[in-house]
Design a protein around this motif. Structure first.
Motif, PDB file in Angstrom:
ATOM      1  N   SER A 161       0.813  -1.229   0.000  1.00 40.54           N
ATOM      2  CA  SER A 161       0.000   0.000   0.000  1.00 40.54           C
ATOM      3  C   SER A 161       0.840   1.269   0.000  1.00 40.54           C
ATOM      4  CB  SER A 161      -0.933   0.003   1.215  1.00 40.54           C
ATOM      5  OG  SER A 161      -0.211   0.236   2.417  1.00 40.54           O
ATOM      6  N   PRO A 166      -5.755   6.697  -0.151  1.00 37.79           N
ATOM      7  CA  PRO A 166      -6.627   5.880   0.699  1.00 37.79           C
ATOM      8  C   PRO A 166      -7.632   5.042  -0.086  1.00 37.79           C
ATOM      9  CG  PRO A 166      -6.351   8.056   1.651  1.00 37.79           C
ATOM     10  CD  PRO A 166      -5.690   8.091   0.308  1.00 37.79           C
ATOM     11  N   LEU A 167      -8.177   5.597  -1.169  1.00 34.83           N
ATOM     12  CA  LEU A 167      -9.142   4.855  -1.974  1.00 34.83           C
ATOM     13  C   LEU A 167      -8.488   3.650  -2.646  1.00 34.83           C
ATOM     14  CD1 LEU A 167     -12.073   4.804  -2.931  1.00 34.83           C
ATOM     15  CD2 LEU A 167     -11.364   6.168  -4.911  1.00 34.83           C
ATOM     16  N   GLU A 170      -7.805   0.866  -0.114  1.00 36.98           N
ATOM     17  CA  GLU A 170      -9.009   0.065   0.123  1.00 36.98           C
ATOM     18  C   GLU A 170      -9.190  -0.977  -0.981  1.00 36.98           C
ATOM     19  OE1 GLU A 170     -11.227  -0.022   2.509  1.00 36.98           O
ATOM     20  OE2 GLU A 170     -10.787   1.754   3.719  1.00 36.98           O
ATOM     21  N   GLU A 171      -9.032  -0.550  -2.221  1.00 38.72           N
ATOM     22  CA  GLU A 171      -9.198  -1.458  -3.356  1.00 38.72           C
ATOM     23  C   GLU A 171      -8.135  -2.554  -3.331  1.00 38.72           C
ATOM     24  OE1 GLU A 171      -9.322  -1.296  -8.266  1.00 38.72           O
ATOM     25  OE2 GLU A 171      -9.131   0.560  -7.109  1.00 38.72           O
ATOM     26  N   ALA A 174      -8.834  -5.165  -0.673  1.00 40.90           N
ATOM     27  CA  ALA A 174      -9.948  -6.019  -1.099  1.00 40.90           C
ATOM     28  C   ALA A 174      -9.465  -7.072  -2.088  1.00 40.90           C
ATOM     29  CB  ALA A 174     -11.042  -5.164  -1.718  1.00 40.90           C
ATOM     30  N   GLN A 195      -5.771  -1.942   8.552  1.00 40.04           N
ATOM     31  CA  GLN A 195      -6.283  -2.802   7.486  1.00 40.04           C
ATOM     32  C   GLN A 195      -5.556  -4.144   7.441  1.00 40.04           C
ATOM     33  OE1 GLN A 195      -6.190   0.518   4.587  1.00 40.04           O
ATOM     34  NE2 GLN A 195      -8.191  -0.222   3.945  1.00 40.04           N
TER      35      GLN A 195
END
Length: 233
Positions: A161, A166-167, A170-171, A174, A195
């Motif tokens: 990361s 931030p977006l 998240e992806e 996932a 996370q």
């Protein structure tokens, strides 16, 4: 699957890892957490054979690998996606992915390429595009996809990361969760504590080259000592 026992390693005779021990079981997601400079990348490089341990043992699927060469470790199925992505910017997305099968799973390259595109649809859209023109998030997807091309038994992700919005973080998490849900063992080496603990089954926290906390991820997430260990406060 992976067992690291009392490993000491460093550079130029200066130790960075000071007796690190950890384990990853088949199909398990394990997070290795710590602030910048505590030895996380050195741990990854030592497991992968890029740095030679001065003492301790590293066992992968029952075989000792602390003296093995990096290509032999790759052929055994231990795949390390390094910090900084390390893609080939002047090759296309497809060419970068195909290079992931150079040392292992070459005979399944076509099927694995299709699986990588299914996992990362954005890479399919950009298959003929030069990798250096991708966004940071797309380059990280490419680096992970290249690792998957080798049909890993264990995938080590080093700071995936880092540098992402931030977006995109998240992806990315996932996507890692989807990969892990297929039964692949993942060692997630990260500064992103919240996370990483939400995704992992177990976690280890490094400080000054040593493990200072370990246990089920859910328990560590509730542990008030985590901030002290992680931030050195």
């Amino acid at each position: 699957m992976l067992r690291v026992e009392d490993v000491v390693a460093g550079y130029g005779g200066v130790p960075v890892l000071r007796g690190v021990s950890l384990e990853v079981a088949p199909g398990e997601v394990v997070a290795v957490l710590g602030a910048n400079g505590v030895g996380k990348t050195t741990l990854n490089r030592t497991i992968s054979g890029l740095v030679r341990a001065s003492s301790g043992t590293i066992t992968f699927e029952g075989a000792r690998i602390e003296r093995a060469a990096p290509p032999a470790i790759v052929r055994a199925g231990l795949i390390h996606v390094p910090e900084g992505r390390r893609i080939f910017p002047n090759l296309t997305v497809r060419e970068n992915l195909e290079l992931g099968a150079y040392a292992r799973a070459r005979e399944n390259r076509t099927a694995n390429l299709e699986r990588a595109f299914a996992t990362f649809p954005r890479l399919r859209e950009r298959a003929g595009q030069l990798a250096g023109t991708l966004s940071g998030g797309e380059q990280q997807m490419l680096a992970i996809g290249r690792g998957l091309m080798a049909e890993p038994r264990l995938l080590i992700l080093d700071e995936p990361s880092l540098g992402l919005s931030p977006l995109l973080v998240e992806e990315l998490f996932a996507l890692i969760a989807r990969i892990a849900a297929q039964g692949l063992a993942v060692m997630l080496v990260e500064q992103n504590v919240v996370q990483s603990l939400a995704l992992a089954a177990r976690a280890y926290v490094l400080e000054n080259g040593a493990v200072v906390m370990q246990g089920p991820a859910a328990e560590l997430a509730r542990n008030p000592d985590l901030e002290r260990a992680y931030l050195g406060l």
